[in-house]
Every structure is written in structure tokens, then in C-alpha cells.
Write an enzyme that holds these catalytic residues in place. Structure first.
Site, mmCIF file in Angstrom:
data_model
loop_
_atom_site.group_PDB
_atom_site.id
_atom_site.type_symbol
_atom_site.label_atom_id
_atom_site.label_comp_id
_atom_site.label_asym_id
_atom_site.label_seq_id
_atom_site.Cartn_x
_atom_site.Cartn_y
_atom_site.Cartn_z
ATOM 1 N N GLU A 50 0.790 -1.223 0.000
ATOM 2 C CA GLU A 50 0.000 0.000 0.000
ATOM 3 C C GLU A 50 0.826 1.278 0.000
ATOM 4 O O GLU A 50 0.467 2.246 -0.643
ATOM 5 C CB GLU A 50 -0.934 0.006 1.228
ATOM 6 C CG GLU A 50 -2.092 -0.959 1.130
ATOM 7 C CD GLU A 50 -3.098 -0.560 0.065
ATOM 8 O OE1 GLU A 50 -3.398 0.646 -0.062
ATOM 9 O OE2 GLU A 50 -3.583 -1.459 -0.659
ATOM 10 N N SER B 65 -48.863 -27.743 27.596
ATOM 11 C CA SER B 65 -48.919 -28.450 28.880
ATOM 12 C C SER B 65 -47.705 -28.200 29.756
ATOM 13 O O SER B 65 -47.714 -28.557 30.943
ATOM 14 C CB SER B 65 -49.068 -29.957 28.629
ATOM 15 O OG SER B 65 -50.293 -30.239 27.989
#
Length: 762
Positions: free
Chosen positions: A204, A470
Site C-alpha cells: 500500500e 402443557s
């Protein structure tokens, strides 16, 4: 015959014959010689005797244009006439003059030779280049000053703080995940392997340590490369410029933004060292997949800290800077590998690595962590972030959150749920599920919010509200026990109707007179509805609230069958008192919060809400629910040689299937269904959820000593009796369906419910 004009004759001096002026003696030494006007020679006797010509008349205007005749030059004297034989010939005179000119030129006393064209061109170019350079600097400075005027005052410029990172760890210190805008922790430059920043510099900004924030050479190189290619293939921005853009500016491509980027780059270089700039860049740059900074990217792609990456992995991370999404290793591994090879070649060319290191890196390659976004621990990390502000408020610094999660239990629950869903999805039509495990104190030991985090990040374990069916009945039966009933109380299992509503058993089978123990074990709907109406729905709601249910509950006859929605986490927490001897708990996952420098921000204190069930009633409920695991609907969930209790739950149309059970150490809730509430293919709580629960708890109890349930013998193994009619039966209270003030249990709502809302799941 024309008369010849008389007068003195001009005599040209010859070489070697001094003129009248040369013969004049010089003046005193050192005195400047003044020019003397020429003296008119005195006329000779012959000249005096000669007749004087008549003066000519002045020309008139008509003759003014005619050129006037020049007067003959005056001579100082009449030189002696040399004999004709002694005068040099014209040819000899020319030769003498040529020799004199050559001698003068050779001695340097003649005229200088005119400079060459190349020298004059060089001076011209150099001069105007300096002029143009000065004007260029002035113009650029003016432009920068103009765009800098649109920025805030320099006194207000400051590098914004890096978004705080939240490091979430398990109970044993294992990293669960990083959360925050970055997704990784900030790492000092000295903590990174040297080849990681070198890889970034090589590809870079190779002149990073020599430029002043802007690289003119790099700009010219990029401009030339882009011109040759006909498109933008190379950028000229330095790392400092990229950091300035990331810190201060938006990503729009305009001249104003570019000029402001240059200004901010110069400011960064003037106020921070190269090492600080590089460290800020590496910890903030975006590297794809939502990862900001090299540590977040390393964990995302390689499932390791950036401190531990190899040379090949470092090159892969550096290669992402060109196009983070397109070159992502998880998305396009071949493109990522090709780019990493370019980075390695650049590192070799820059002298950062040797040929041997480059060859080894090319041979090693990298392995992508494909399961990074699939792990169920991400549900835990997301949940921690949801409850974190309630403990410390706004997060403005990096912190470490220590949780109660056991990663072995987490993996056991994840594997059990995932295997069941993948193996039986086509057969049972259930595409989602949730598992949550708590210990005796309410600490969350495992939380699996779905089958695959990469497919769905919705945490069903904490937030999905579904009808428990239940699985809600234990609260109904506990309410009955607290109002004078016993496990051996008999009720008639038969078809009933309340206000036009006729509940039915799951298999449409009725058992007649049964004890409450068997009614709970066989999940008889008619008996549960009878008990709720005999004791009163409001009392049932009060019992559920006391044990930890915080979701809205509707007071109607169907409440006993679990028609009010709850989350897996809260109903699991409400079952914990059966496991720990009757003490209420607050489900929690956060144990301690501290800063990176070790300063403690929060430490959990306290165990829960105190006793919520008497020891006697806890023993009775445990006996009844242990029987459910032996002869009832929960037989598939029974553990090997370990006492346990639990309850199944199935809603109408098999849209929801539950199993919630516990041992003396852990409580686990399992839910299976579909997010769109569509029916499954007859999945019941005693089937798939019970099997998931069994696998989860069997693995979670490895190495845990066997312990009896509170109030139940360690090796309880007796069948549930079926009471004969009127034997041990308790007549229905006269106040069925209402609550008498004298019999209303003490309220434990208010602060406890507030704690439940604040800390429920915290």
C-alpha cells in the site's frame, strides 16, 4: 575643364607609422587623459597664396532635400609621403590584419564566443521551471487554504476515539466473541508480528516512513499507470491519507473531499508519529465481513487473534485492502489467495522477507474459518450486548465481560439441536428450535437461539414468545397443592365444558378417576382445567409470577393449557425452584465487567428472590414430575441413573413442542417449531424436544456427581398409583373460581416483578 578643388589631402597611416595622436607625449603619471579637441593645422604658404573659392549660396527650400556634401576630414598635419616601393600591397595588408585578429582571439583579448544553443535552452528551462514551481506551490497552497476554510478550526481537530470493543468471555476465560462497531480489540503495534504491518506497507505505501503524508512520487506513478491503462487501476493515496479519510471525512469522491484529505493528512503527520499513525490505521481499516481492524478480520477469517497470524495469513489480510468484499477469503478464496501471492512478492521486492520465507509462505497458504458465523455462542454474545447497558450505561471504552456460560455445555446443546433439526426436518416439518440451560442459581450455562446463526440471528431462546402448552401445568398443580390438594388427590378425567369451551386430551382418551400425580404424568387436559377453575385462574397467575414468569398471562379457563405466550428463558427460570429446593432466581449471564486495565465496573451479588415454594411442596412437585419421566410423556428424556423431573408441552396443531426438565444441578428448556407459526408434522413435546433435552443434559452432566431431587429419595422408582374413587380425594372448595382474601397467598410481585423485567435474561 573643371577646376580641381584644392586643400589638404588625407593620408592614411600605415602599419608601424604612428599617427599624430599616438606621437603625443603622455601627461603626468596617474593623471587622467582628457580628450583634446583636434587642432586646426596652420596653413602653408602655398595654401595661403591659393585663391579662395567663393562661398556657395544657401540652398533654397526646393533644394533642401538634396544631401549636403560632407566636409573633408581635418588632419593634424601633413604626413610625409612614403615612397611607393615602401608601401605594403593590399594583399599583404589583409594578411597582416588576419594574423593580428587571430593573435588577439588566441590571447583572449578579443570578443567572447556566443554560447551554444543547448546551454541557452538549459538555462531557459531551469529558470522558467523555478518560476513555475514557485507559482505552483502558491496556487496549491491557495487551494488548500480555501478548502481548509470549510473545515472546523484547527484548535478543534482531534482524532475521534476508536469505537469501544466489548470482549465477551466464557466462565473459563474462553473468548465467546467481540462486539462493537469494530468487531475486534485494539492491538498495539508492538504486539503484532512484524510481517503484518510490513505486508501492509509493501502493498500500500512502501515510502510510508519517508514521505510527509503525501507521496508526490506515488502520485506521479499512479497517474502514469492509469494513463497507460486507460482506467483507474492504481491509487496514489498514502496510508496517512486513507486514515484521514476514515477518521474525519465521508467516502464521496469530490475535489473538496480530496483537498480536505490532504490538509488532514498534513495535520496527522505534524501531530503523530509514524508508529502511531500506522497503529491507528491497522486498528480501524475496514477488511470486509463487518470487520474493522486487523484483529477483527483475523478472528473473522482465521478464528484467531491477529497476534497469532502466520506470514501467509498476514499477506491475505493486507491483500484485502484493495477490495475487502470482492477479495474476502470466505467469499472468494481463490481471488484472496492470488492477491496474497502478490503481497508476498511485494514484500520480497521491498526486502521485508527473504526468498526462503516467501517460498514457505506460498506453500503454507491459509485455512478459512467457515463456521465463524454459525456458532451458537454468537447468540450469547448478542444477548450480552442487549443487557449490558442496564449494568454500566453507555459504553465509552473497551471492556471485558465475564459471563456464566460453560462452552462445553454450549457445544452440547448446539450439537443436540442442530443434529435433531437436520436429521428430522423433512420428517417432522420443524425448522427451528431453541435450548437454554440454567444452574441452581439462575446462571445461564448455555443458550442456543436457533439452529444456525449464519442463517438467522434471531435469539429464540431469549425473545421468542410461544405458547408453552402443557409445560405450563406444573404451575397449575403447584397452586392446587398450595391450596390443600395432595399428589394423591383424585379427579375424574372426563370430557368437560366451560362456557362453551370443551377441552380434550391429546389422544382423545380419558382415564376416569386418577390421582394428580398420574394426571400430571399423562398430561391430562381435563384435570388441569378442573384444577385451574377450582383454585382460580388468578391464583395460578400469581404462582407463575412468583416463580419467574413475567410475560402477560390471560386469566381464563384455557390458561391451564398454556395458551399465554412465554419465552424459553423465562419458563426455564420458573422451573429452577423445583431444582434448587424452592428458591426463586433471576436468570443472568453477566458475572463481572471490567476495563482493559483491570478496573471493575460491575460484579454480580446475590442469588435470587428468596424462597418461593415451601420445602414440602417442592418435594411433592418433584415426586410428581419425576414420575412424568418414568411412566409419563417424558420417558424419552429420562437420564441414565440420574434423578430428574420435567414436563412436556404441545400446542394445538403441533405448532409448538416443548420439554422442560431439571436435575438437582441444571434446568434446561427445549422448544421446537417454526418461526411463521406453521404446524409441524405432529411433533410433540415427548418426541423430538425430549430427545434433544436428553442429549443436552447427558453431555452437560459428565463429571457431575449424582444428586437427588429435593424432597425425593435418590433412587426413587415407584409407579404412580391410580387412586380408587373417593380415596384420598379432596372435595372441591366452595369458592371454586374465586380467591378468598384469607386464602390469598402473600404477594411477592412489585419489586420482584421489576427485578424480573430488568434482570430477566441478564
Amino acid at each position: 575643364m573643371s577646376q580641381r578643388r584644392s586643400g589638404p589631402r588625407r593620408v592614411e597611416p600605415t602599419l608601424g607609422e604612428p599617427s599624430a595622436r599616438r606621437a603625443r607625449a603622455p601627461g603626468p603619471a596617474g593623471a587622467p587623459r582628457k580628450p583634446q579637441p583636434p587642432k586646426r593645422p596652420s596653413p602653408t604658404p602655398q595654401a595661403k597664396a591659393a585663391p579662395q573659392p567663393k562661398p556657395r549660396p544657401r540652398p533654397t527650400a526646393a533644394k533642401a532635400a538634396a544631401p549636403a556634401r560632407k566636409a573633408p576630414p581635418q588632419v593634424a598635419h601633413k604626413p610625409k609621403r612614403r615612397p611607393a616601393a615602401a608601401r605594403p600591397s593590399p594583399k599583404a595588408r589583409q594578411q597582416t590584419l588576419a594574423a593580428l585578429e587571430a593573435a588577439t582571439r588566441g590571447s583572449g583579448r578579443g570578443k567572447r564566443q556566443s554560447p551554444s544553443f543547448l546551454w541557452r535552452a538549459t538555462k531557459f528551462v531551469a529558470y522558467w521551471s523555478v518560476v513555475a514551481g514557485i507559482w505552483g506551490v502558491l496556487v496549491v497552497a491557495g487551494i488548500l487554504t480555501y478548502y481548509a476554510a470549510h473545515l472546523p478550526p484547527a484548535s478543534e481537530w482531534a482524532v475521534p476515539k476508536r469505537p469501544p470493543n466489548v470482549q465477551i468471555v466464557a466462565a473459563n476465560g474462553t473468548l465467546i466473541g467481540n462486539r462493537g462497531d469494530t468487531g475486534g480489540e485494539a492491538i498495539r503495534l508492538q504486539q503484532l508480528p512484524p510481517y503484518l504491518p510490513q505486508a501492509v506497507l509493501a502493498i500500500e505505501d512502501r515510502r510510508f516512513y519517508s514521505h510527509f503524508g503525501i507521496d508526490p512520487i506515488g502520485l506521479l506513478r499512479a497517474a502514469y499507470t492509469n494513463y497507460r491503462s486507460g482506467s483507474t487501476v492504481q491509487g496514489g493515496s498514502t496510508l496517512t491519507q486513507q486514515l484521514a479519510k476514515n477518521l474525519f471525512l465521508n467516502p464521496e469522491r469530490t475535489i473538496q473531499r480530496k483537498m480536505q484529505e490532504v490538509v488532514m493528512s498534513l495535520w496527522l503527520e505534524a501531530n503523530y508519529s509514524k508508529g502511531e499513525i500506522l497503529e491507528m490505521y491497522l486498528n480501524r481499516v475496514y477488511l470486509g465481513a463487518g470487520a474493522y481492524g486487523v484483529d477483527a478480520a483475523s478472528r473473522r477469517y482465521f478464528d484467531k487473534s491477529a497476534r497469532l497470524v502466520t506470514l501467509s495469513e498476514a499477506a491475505t489480510l493486507a491483500g484485502l485492502l484493495k477490495a475487502p468484499s470482492r477479495l474476502s477469503p470466505s467469499r472468494n478464496p481463490q481471488a484472496a489467495e492470488d492477491r496474497s501471492q502478490v503481497v508476498i512478492a511485494a514484500m520480497l521486492d521491498a526486502g521485508f522477507i527473504t526468498e526462503t520465507q516467501a517460498k514457505n509462505a506460498l506453500m503454507d497458504g491459509f485455512a478459512v474459518a467457515h463456521d465463524f458465523n454459525r456458532g451458537s455462542e454468537n447468540y450469547v454474545a448478542d444477548y450480552v450486548m442487549d443487557v449490558l447497558p442496564s449494568f454500566i450505561g453507555k459504553i465509552d471504552q473497551d471492556i471485558i465481560v465475564e459471563t456464566t456460560v460453560d462452552m462445553d455445555m454450549q457445544r452440547a446443546a448446539e450439537d443436540a439441536l442442530r443434529n435433531a433439526l437436520y436429521n428430522f426436518e423433512k420428517d417432522h416439518g420443524a425448522r427451528q428450535g431453541a435450548v437454554v440451560t440454567l444452574n441452581r442459581n439462575g446462571a445461564i450455562r448455555a443458550m442456543v437461539g436457533g439452529g444456525d446463526y449464519s442463517r438467522s440471528q434471531y435469539n429464540r431462546a431469549a425473545y421468542a414468545k410461544r405458547q408453552p402448552g402443557s409445560a405450563f401445568k406444573p404451575f397449575v398443580f403447584l397452586t392446587a397443592l398450595e391450596n390443600g390438594y395432595t399428589p394423591n388427590t383424585v379427579r375424574n378425567d372426563r370430557p368437560i365444558t366451560y362456557r362453551g369451551w370443551s377441552p380434550k386430551n391429546y389422544n382423545n382418551r380419558y382415564y376416569g378417576d386418577v390421582t394428580l400425580t398420574l394426571a400430571l404424568a399423562k398430561s391430562m387436559n381435563s384435570v388441569a382445567v378442573q384444577l385451574a377453575n377450582e383454585t382460580g385462574p388468578k391464583r395460578v397467575i400469581s404462582t407463575a409470577r412468583r416463580l419467574g414468569i413475567s410475560s402477560p398471562l390471560t386469566s381464563n379457563p384455557s390458561l391451564a393449557l398454556g395458551t399465554s405466550e412465554v419465552t424459553p428463558l423465562e419458563i426455564a427460570g420458573a422451573y429452577v425452584p423445583f431444582s434448587n429446593g424452592g428458591f426463586g432466581i433471576v436468570p443472568h449471564v453477566v458475572r463481572k465487567i471490567s476495563t482493559e486495565d483491570g478496573r471493575t465496573l460491575y460484579t454480580r451479588r446475590g442469588d435470587g428472590t428468596g424462597r418461593v415454594i415451601s420445602a414440602e411442596k417442592v418435594g411433592q412437585m418433584n415426586l410428581m414430575m419425576a414420575n412424568t419421566m418414568r411412566v409419563g410423556t417424558g420417558r424419552k428424556a429420562a437420564l441414565d441413573s440420574r434423578p430428574s423431573g420435567g414436563k412436556t408441552g404441545t400446542t394445538q396443531g403441533s405448532r409448538d413442542a416443548w420439554f422442560i426438565g431439571y436435575t438437582a444441578s441444571l434446568t434446561t428448556a427445549v422448544w421446537v417449531g417454526n418461526d411463521d407459526n406453521s404446524p409441524t408434522n405432529k411433533v410433540t413435546g415427548g418426541g423430538l424436544p425430549a430427545e434433544i433435552w436428553h442429549e443436552t443434559m447427558q453431555a452437560s452432566h459428565r463429571g457431575v456427581p449424582v444428586a437427588a431431587l429435593p424432597g425425593v429419595p435418590l433412587y426413587f422408582d415407584s409407579p404412580s398409583p391410580i387412586a380408587r374413587p373417593n380415596e384420598g380425594a379432596l372435595p372441591p372448595p366452595s369458592h371454586v373460581g374465586s380467591i378468598q382474601p384469607s386464602q390469598q397467598p402473600a404477594r411477592t410481585g412489585g419489586p420482584l416483578n421489576l427485578l424480573g423485567r430488568i434482570f430477566g435474561g441478564g
